[in-house]
Structure formats: C-alpha cells, structure tokens
Design an enzyme around this catalytic site. Structure first.
Site, PDB file in Angstrom:
ATOM      1  N   GLY A   1       8.125   4.050   1.490  1.00 34.14           N
ATOM      2  CA  GLY A   1       8.786   5.263   1.938  1.00 34.14           C
ATOM      3  C   GLY A   1      10.287   5.095   1.920  1.00 34.14           C
ATOM      4  N   ALA A   2      10.989   6.135   2.386  1.00 38.65           N
ATOM      5  CA  ALA A   2      12.444   6.115   2.384  1.00 38.65           C
ATOM      6  C   ALA A   2      12.993   5.070   3.352  1.00 38.65           C
ATOM      7  CB  ALA A   2      12.976   7.496   2.742  1.00 38.65           C
TER       8      ALA A   2
ATOM      9  N   VAL B   1       0.816  -1.220   0.000  1.00 39.40           N
ATOM     10  CA  VAL B   1       0.000   0.000   0.000  1.00 39.40           C
ATOM     11  C   VAL B   1       0.845   1.264   0.000  1.00 39.40           C
ATOM     12  CG1 VAL B   1      -1.974  -1.094   1.119  1.00 39.40           C
ATOM     13  CG2 VAL B   1      -0.217  -0.013   2.530  1.00 39.40           C
ATOM     14  N   GLY B   2       2.137   1.146   0.268  1.00 39.10           N
ATOM     15  CA  GLY B   2       2.954   2.351   0.282  1.00 39.10           C
ATOM     16  C   GLY B   2       4.421   2.033   0.464  1.00 39.10           C
TER      17      GLY B   2
ATOM     18  N   ASP C   1       6.706  16.320  10.293  1.00 44.77           N
ATOM     19  CA  ASP C   1       6.548  15.932   8.887  1.00 44.77           C
ATOM     20  C   ASP C   1       5.079  15.728   8.551  1.00 44.77           C
ATOM     21  OD1 ASP C   1       7.518  15.394   6.338  1.00 44.77           O
ATOM     22  OD2 ASP C   1       7.649  13.242   6.711  1.00 44.77           O
TER      23      ASP C   1
ATOM     24  N   LYS D   1       4.256  -2.358   8.606  1.00 44.88           N
ATOM     25  CA  LYS D   1       5.348  -1.525   8.102  1.00 44.88           C
ATOM     26  C   LYS D   1       6.674  -2.214   8.388  1.00 44.88           C
ATOM     27  CE  LYS D   1       7.505   3.053   8.693  1.00 44.88           C
ATOM     28  NZ  LYS D   1       7.397   4.363   9.386  1.00 44.88           N
TER      29      LYS D   1
END
Length: 407
Positions: free
Chosen positions: A32-33, A29-30, A144, A52
């Site tokens: 990131g860095a 679903v995603g 952020d 995650k």
C-alpha cells in the site's frame, strides 16, 4: 520478562523487512501507500499471521500522527468482523510492525476469480454491516471501505481492515481520501461535511459489486464519477445542493441538465426484491436518509443471519482528544512508545507500573531492542489510568533507562 528474540533483516520487494526471529516464512501479500504486508508464521503461537510494516513512521509529524491513530484504533476496536492486533514492535531501524490475524484473501481478489452466489453475498454483507455497526457505535468512521480492505478466510469469516484513514464522527471534516468507486457523493459535493453515512454508501457499492461482479460506479475522474452516480440516482435533491460549500462545485452541479432517477427495480431486474430494496436504502443521495448499519441488519434480506443478541456495539467511545493536536515528531514518538508499552501490558491490571529491574527488561521487549539515541520527556498515560511523567533515555545497543514519576 526479558526477551531473547533477535532481529532478522530480509529484503521483500526491495524493501527491508526487519522482524524478530519469532516470525518466519515471510511472503509478500500486499503493498500500500504507507506500508508492505507479508504473511508469516508465528513460531510462538504456532499460527499464520500478517505483518504490516509502517515505513519510516517518524519521518514526518503527519506520518507519525497517522501511525499513532491507526495503532490507537486497532487497540480500541475489538470485534469479530474487524482485524485484530496481536503484536506490535519497533525495529532497530525505527519502522513499526503491526501483527494481525492472517486471512486467506480479500474481497477484491475473490470478486476477480468468480461470481458470488446469493448466500455468500448475503453473508458477506451481513458481516460488513455487523462490523460497521460496532465501528460507528464507537464514534469512528472508516472512510476507506472497499473490497481490498475486506479480508476473508477459508471459512468465509470476514474482517474489515486498514483503519489508517479512520476519523472521528464530526460534521466538520477536513480533507478526505478514498478509492473513487466507493466514494459517497457528499464527499464530492461538500468535502468537509460527512459522517458515518459515507461508510454505508461504500458498503452499498460493495453490495452491488458482489451481486453483479463489477463496480457500480467506475468513475474515470472526479466529474465522471459524479455523472454516473446521477445516471442512476438522478439529479441531487435540493436538501443536498444547499449543503454544498464550494462556490465552484455549486455552479457545476446547478449547470448540469436535470436527470430523473432510474428505479432500482428496473436497473437490477434479475436481483431478488429484498436485495434491491436494501441496496436502494443504502445508495441514497441525501446521507440523512441513508439507512444505518444497525437498521440494515434487521432488513428482511439479512434475516437468515440477523441475531439481535450477537450484534454488539462498542463498550466505550473512542477517545479522539489527540486528533486535533499539532505536535512535533518526538512527542508523537513518546506517545507511540507509551501505546506499545501499554499493549504489551507493562502495567498490571490495576494500572500500576512495575519499576523494578524486570520492568527494564519488559520495556526493552516492548520497544524491541536497540533504538536511536534520543532523550524523551513527556507527560503520557499508561493503561489510561495513572498520569505519569516518563523520562526515557534510549541509547543505541543499550537497554532503555526509564524513570517513572507518579503525578
């Protein structure tokens, strides 16, 4: 009790996802860095979750500290408008996995699909500020905040996520990373001096984007970002200019031609007055004059949702004692194991540690099975109550052996 879960290795976007058989139906679903996020089904709880993966958290001391900070924050911050940690485990490859609630989408994706109606803008902003009031009361700055870090489910329940960059409230910050569009001007001007007001600025930018369906300050580069902010707010006031630390930045700012601010009522002509007024209080050059999350919640624009009896603050300040520590990877590893053990409630409600045979099984469950060969010996704190010395021998394909000595 002992665990009978086994690890299953799967490739997701070319990345190895190594999770226990408790979790099935992985879907990306995603990305990131610092990690990959997948949706999954928790077969034990019978509900969807988000997992995650923190890739190679012990590869450097910087990454280990960052992961430790995020874990500590997720454990401490418990609020309806913040993502909630449901499980955490360490895989045989020594990647760390955070398991949280699964929200259907994020605000960034939602804004790309259709304009938001007024009641949704109000309700989402209310929940963002409600979450920020709690976060700030705990002595934490998110740092952020952006639409992709705001998760929303089918019931329009909103949760702020990704506290990996969060920091202590400290007037002398060092370094900053955020998405440019939502970056407060004091970050560009002073760099090392900022506080919770940076989150209010970001929330104001998100508020405007929800109203108009596009970013308010879509800067292409650092200088352009500052320039389009001054197009709306005018030149920074003297109270802001005197806080600039960098000589080069000061020279740049003072060399710019003077700009008068554009009245928000003129810039947002089609927007209702209460919304414009609140937006104008959030997007102020001088952070000291920016409205707080608590005060924003009582603004007339949010009156349909404001409930002073249901906008809690944190019960305790977050403990940032570790944050200035410069420790080797192995020490961060020990501290991380301690937090994982604590999360899985190795100790009883009184903080005592069970040192019988069942304890070894619980440790194995909490640390999720086979580990790399390693001796760990460090003073750590279980359940924040009893200082103990824990010697951990982690051997591949064996149960960890734990020696607990009360001090």
């Amino acid at each position: 009790m002992a665990t009978h879960e086994e690890f299953i290795r799967t490739q997701v976007f070319g990345t190895v996802f190594e999770i226990t058989n408790r979790y099935t139906d992985l879907n990306p679903v995603g990305m990131g860095a610092f990690g990959l996020v997948c949706s999954a089904t928790d077969t034990l709880a019978g509900q969807p979750v988000a997992i995650k993966k923190i890739m190679k958290p012990f590869s450097t001391a910087v990454l280990a500290k960052r992961t430790y900070r995020e874990l500590k924050l997720l454990k401490h911050l418990r609020h309806e408008n913040l993502i909630c940690l449901q499980d955490i485990f360490l895989s045989p490859l020594e990647d760390i996995y955070f398991v949280t609630e699964l929200q259907g989408t994020d605000l960034h994706r939602l804004l790309q699909t259709r304009p938001l109606e007024k009641q949704f803008v109000q309700y989402f902003l209310y929940q963002i500020l409600r979450g920020l009031k709690y976060v700030h009361s705990a002595g934490v700055i998110h740092r952020d905040l952006k639409p992709s870090n705001i998760l929303i489910n089918e019931n329009c329940d909103l949760k702020i996520c990704d506290f990996g960059l969060a920091r202590i409230q400290d007037p002398q910050m060092t370094g900053y990373v955020s998405t440019r569009y939502y970056r407060a001007p004091e970050i560009m001007l002073t760099w090392q001096k900022y506080d919770v007001e940076v989150d209010i600025w970001s929330a104001g930018c998100i508020f405007s984007e929800m109203i108009e369906g596009k970013p308010l300050f879509p800067g292409k580069v650092h200088v352009h970002q500052f320039s389009i902010i001054t197009d709306l707010l005018g030149s920074p006031p003297r109270d802001v200019i005197i806080t600039i630390c960098s000589e080069d930045t000061l020279k740049f700012v003072t060399s710019l031609p003077h700009r008068d601010p554009v009245p928000f009522q003129e810039r947002f002509k089609a927007v209702e007055p209460d919304a414009v007024d609140l937006l104008g209080r959030m997007l102020v050059f001088d952070p000291k004059k920016r409205i707080t999350a608590a005060d924003a919640l009582v603004h007339p624009y949010l009156a349909p949702y404001h409930d002073p009896t249901d906008e809690p603050i944190a019960e305790a300040q977050f403990d940032w004692d570790f944050n200035d520590a410069d420790l080797p990877v192995d020490t961060w590893r020990v501290m991380m194991y301690s937090e994982i053990l604590d999360f899985h409630k190795i100790g009883g409600s009184d903080g005592q540690i069970d040192t019988n045979a069942a304890f070894d099984d619980q440790v194995a469950a909490a640390t999720a099975g086979p580990m790399l060969p390693l001796w760990l010996n460090s003073n750590i704190n279980i359940n924040n109550s009893h200082p103990v010395n824990i010697q951990v021998q982690l051997l591949r394909h064996q149960q960890p052996r734990i020696t607990v000595v009360y001090q």
